[in-house]
Motif scaffolding. Structure first.
Motif, PDB file in Angstrom:
ATOM      1  N   GLU A 214     -65.294 -22.783 -36.555  1.00  0.00           N
ATOM      2  CA  GLU A 214     -66.331 -23.792 -36.374  1.00  0.00           C
ATOM      3  C   GLU A 214     -67.379 -23.255 -35.411  1.00  0.00           C
ATOM      4  O   GLU A 214     -67.113 -22.335 -34.630  1.00  0.00           O
ATOM      5  N   THR A 215     -68.568 -23.839 -35.444  1.00  0.00           N
ATOM      6  CA  THR A 215     -69.624 -23.397 -34.549  1.00  0.00           C
ATOM      7  C   THR A 215     -69.314 -23.792 -33.105  1.00  0.00           C
ATOM      8  O   THR A 215     -69.047 -24.959 -32.815  1.00  0.00           O
ATOM      9  N   ALA A 216     -69.335 -22.806 -32.224  1.00  0.00           N
ATOM     10  CA  ALA A 216     -69.190 -23.046 -30.786  1.00  0.00           C
ATOM     11  C   ALA A 216     -70.511 -22.658 -30.123  1.00  0.00           C
ATOM     12  O   ALA A 216     -71.323 -21.929 -30.710  1.00  0.00           O
ATOM     13  N   TYR A 217     -70.715 -23.140 -28.901  1.00  0.00           N
ATOM     14  CA  TYR A 217     -72.012 -22.935 -28.257  1.00  0.00           C
ATOM     15  C   TYR A 217     -71.862 -22.075 -27.010  1.00  0.00           C
ATOM     16  O   TYR A 217     -71.039 -22.346 -26.142  1.00  0.00           O
ATOM     17  N   TYR A 274     -70.795 -10.963 -30.007  1.00  0.00           N
ATOM     18  CA  TYR A 274     -69.922 -11.256 -28.873  1.00  0.00           C
ATOM     19  C   TYR A 274     -68.824 -12.240 -29.274  1.00  0.00           C
ATOM     20  O   TYR A 274     -67.646 -12.055 -28.920  1.00  0.00           O
ATOM     21  N   ALA A 275     -69.191 -13.281 -30.022  1.00  0.00           N
ATOM     22  CA  ALA A 275     -68.209 -14.285 -30.451  1.00  0.00           C
ATOM     23  C   ALA A 275     -67.141 -13.663 -31.339  1.00  0.00           C
ATOM     24  O   ALA A 275     -65.964 -14.044 -31.270  1.00  0.00           O
ATOM     25  N   TYR A 287     -52.408 -17.582 -25.614  1.00  0.00           N
ATOM     26  CA  TYR A 287     -52.161 -18.366 -24.403  1.00  0.00           C
ATOM     27  C   TYR A 287     -53.015 -17.918 -23.217  1.00  0.00           C
ATOM     28  O   TYR A 287     -52.974 -18.549 -22.162  1.00  0.00           O
ATOM     29  N   GLN A 288     -53.771 -16.861 -23.376  1.00  0.00           N
ATOM     30  CA  GLN A 288     -54.578 -16.363 -22.266  1.00  0.00           C
ATOM     31  C   GLN A 288     -56.037 -16.816 -22.356  1.00  0.00           C
ATOM     32  O   GLN A 288     -56.920 -16.221 -21.744  1.00  0.00           O
ATOM     33  N   TRP A 289     -56.253 -17.868 -23.094  1.00  0.00           N
ATOM     34  CA  TRP A 289     -57.587 -18.499 -23.184  1.00  0.00           C
ATOM     35  C   TRP A 289     -57.637 -19.625 -22.159  1.00  0.00           C
ATOM     36  O   TRP A 289     -56.851 -20.562 -22.221  1.00  0.00           O
ATOM     37  N   PHE A 290     -58.573 -19.555 -21.182  1.00  0.00           N
ATOM     38  CA  PHE A 290     -58.550 -20.486 -20.060  1.00  0.00           C
ATOM     39  C   PHE A 290     -59.804 -21.359 -19.975  1.00  0.00           C
ATOM     40  O   PHE A 290     -60.379 -21.557 -18.908  1.00  0.00           O
ATOM     41  N   ASN A 291     -60.236 -21.859 -21.133  1.00  0.00           N
ATOM     42  CA  ASN A 291     -61.296 -22.868 -21.178  1.00  0.00           C
ATOM     43  C   ASN A 291     -60.651 -24.196 -21.553  1.00  0.00           C
ATOM     44  O   ASN A 291     -60.476 -24.489 -22.732  1.00  0.00           O
ATOM     45  N   PHE A 292     -60.299 -24.990 -20.562  1.00  0.00           N
ATOM     46  CA  PHE A 292     -59.575 -26.238 -20.825  1.00  0.00           C
ATOM     47  C   PHE A 292     -60.549 -27.413 -20.961  1.00  0.00           C
ATOM     48  O   PHE A 292     -60.506 -28.376 -20.203  1.00  0.00           O
ATOM     49  N   PHE A 293     -61.445 -27.292 -21.928  1.00  0.00           N
ATOM     50  CA  PHE A 293     -62.375 -28.369 -22.260  1.00  0.00           C
ATOM     51  C   PHE A 293     -62.746 -28.195 -23.727  1.00  0.00           C
ATOM     52  O   PHE A 293     -62.374 -27.208 -24.363  1.00  0.00           O
ATOM     53  N   ASN A 294     -63.471 -29.140 -24.275  1.00  0.00           N
ATOM     54  CA  ASN A 294     -63.848 -29.075 -25.681  1.00  0.00           C
ATOM     55  C   ASN A 294     -64.904 -27.987 -25.880  1.00  0.00           C
ATOM     56  O   ASN A 294     -66.098 -28.219 -25.715  1.00  0.00           O
ATOM     57  N   PHE A 295     -64.450 -26.804 -26.252  1.00  0.00           N
ATOM     58  CA  PHE A 295     -65.339 -25.644 -26.336  1.00  0.00           C
ATOM     59  C   PHE A 295     -66.340 -25.765 -27.469  1.00  0.00           C
ATOM     60  O   PHE A 295     -67.389 -25.117 -27.451  1.00  0.00           O
ATOM     61  N   TRP A 296     -66.046 -26.593 -28.463  1.00  0.00           N
ATOM     62  CA  TRP A 296     -66.915 -26.698 -29.643  1.00  0.00           C
ATOM     63  C   TRP A 296     -67.891 -27.871 -29.546  1.00  0.00           C
ATOM     64  O   TRP A 296     -68.598 -28.164 -30.505  1.00  0.00           O
ATOM     65  N   GLN A 297     -67.952 -28.497 -28.411  1.00  0.00           N
ATOM     66  CA  GLN A 297     -68.858 -29.636 -28.243  1.00  0.00           C
ATOM     67  C   GLN A 297     -70.270 -29.143 -27.965  1.00  0.00           C
ATOM     68  O   GLN A 297     -70.493 -28.330 -27.062  1.00  0.00           O
ATOM     69  N   LYS A 298     -71.235 -29.624 -28.716  1.00  0.00           N
ATOM     70  CA  LYS A 298     -72.621 -29.252 -28.490  1.00  0.00           C
ATOM     71  C   LYS A 298     -73.166 -30.006 -27.291  1.00  0.00           C
ATOM     72  O   LYS A 298     -72.975 -31.225 -27.185  1.00  0.00           O
ATOM     73  N   THR A 299     -73.826 -29.300 -26.395  1.00  0.00           N
ATOM     74  CA  THR A 299     -74.386 -29.928 -25.203  1.00  0.00           C
ATOM     75  C   THR A 299     -75.494 -30.891 -25.593  1.00  0.00           C
ATOM     76  O   THR A 299     -76.394 -30.525 -26.359  1.00  0.00           O
ATOM     77  N   PRO A 300     -75.466 -32.150 -25.104  1.00  0.00           N
ATOM     78  CA  PRO A 300     -76.514 -33.116 -25.446  1.00  0.00           C
ATOM     79  C   PRO A 300     -77.883 -32.612 -25.040  1.00  0.00           C
ATOM     80  O   PRO A 300     -78.020 -31.981 -23.999  1.00  0.00           O
TER      81      PRO A 300
END
Length: 300
Positions: A214-217, A274-275, A287-300
């Motif tokens: 999915e598209t991530a920002y 890069y992505a 398990y070594q991914w340390f972004n504990f938020f909705n990474f795919w959420q588009k910034t308003p």
């Protein structure tokens, strides 16, 4: 899941938890401290609803046909924090490296040429920064923009006061910043920038790229800065593989050029490359991914 920007999330006691773990490390060493990870991480796991949901969402994307443990994901984050302290205390050295660098980086070191590393909150980039003291010709300066990163490094300095952290703290990037960084690169040094979280100052300046289906920002800033510095640009990840660390630097561009008329298209291509590298690394050590938020959420 919360729609707020990742930088607006409250620390929820992370400071006392981190301070407690670092104090235990200083008094009792890494092995004893590792046992205290269970109650500390357990507390955050039970009380961090949004972070836990973000972990489950990410793990479902990376392995839709396999049930991965969200608690193990949290625990790996705790162990990575201990590894950061260990490397700065000199307990992790070249003997713990499975591999490092690649031909392009080594050639640059031989020529005394500097460059830019685009990093991520994946694995443990501290290993690269600390080992720059023992790898001939390699000096890595880390750009930090958030108070949380500065706070952690201040705590770390108390545990390992002789460590050369090589931090450059920035509130914003201006012409003076670009000149200072260009001078460091001209001196054969490297600049490390986290390129996987949108800006804390101007979060709307992001650009989308495919990531885990999915598209991530991603932030525009690190790529624009890399283009201004007119030097080789690499992706850089350091991941724990069993008892070793694998350091992988991949050339993204010999010199990142953003043409005036095709600026957005050139940015999209650079971010896309890069992505792709980030997804390969994430699939290698989920398990070594340390972004504990909705990474795919588009910034308003």
């Amino acid at each position: 899941m919360s729609k707020s920007h990742w930088s607006k999330r409250k620390e929820r006691g992370a400071s006392w938890g981190l301070s407690f773990m670092l104090t235990m490390y200083k008094l009792m060493g890494p092995r004893v401290t590792a046992w205290f990870l269970y109650p500390v991480i357990g507390y955050f796991y039970l009380t961090s609803k949004q972070s836990k949901q973000a972990s489950r969402d990410y793990l479902a994307r990376i392995s839709p046909h396999q049930q991965l443990s969200s608690f193990k994901h949290f625990m790996c984050f705790g162990h990575a924090a201990l590894d950061k302290v260990s490397v700065w205390c000199g307990l992790i050295n070249q003997q713990h490296l499975k591999s490092y660098g690649n031909a392009d980086v080594l050639k640059m070191l031989e020529r005394g040429q500097g460059g830019v590393f685009l990093c991520a909150h994946l694995g443990n980039i501290e290993i690269c920064r600390a080992l720059s003291d023992v790898l001939p010709g390699l000096k890595i300066n880390a750009l930090v923009f958030t108070k949380n990163a500065v706070k952690f490094n201040n705590m770390l300095a108390k545990i390992a006061p002789t460590a050369n952290l090589n931090l450059i703290q920035l509130d914003n990037v201006g012409p003076d910043t670009a000149i200072m960084l260009a001078e460091k690169i001209a001196a054969g040094e490297f600049i490390a920038i986290m390129a996987d979280r949108t800006s804390t100052q101007v979060p709307e300046r992001s650009i989308g790229a495919p990531f885990l289906g999915e598209t991530a920002y991603f932030p525009q800033g690190p790529f624009i800065l890399a283009s201004l510095l007119k030097c080789p640009v690499f992706s850089l990840f350091c991941q724990r593989i069993d008892q070793h660390f694998e350091i992988n630097a991949q050339l993204l561009s010999p010199k990142l050029v953003l043409r005036r008329q095709q600026r957005q298209q050139d940015l999209a291509i650079a971010v896309g490359h890069y992505a792709e590298q980030l997804e390969i690394a994430a699939r290698k050590t989920p398990y070594q991914w340390f972004n504990f938020f909705n990474f795919w959420q588009k910034t308003p």
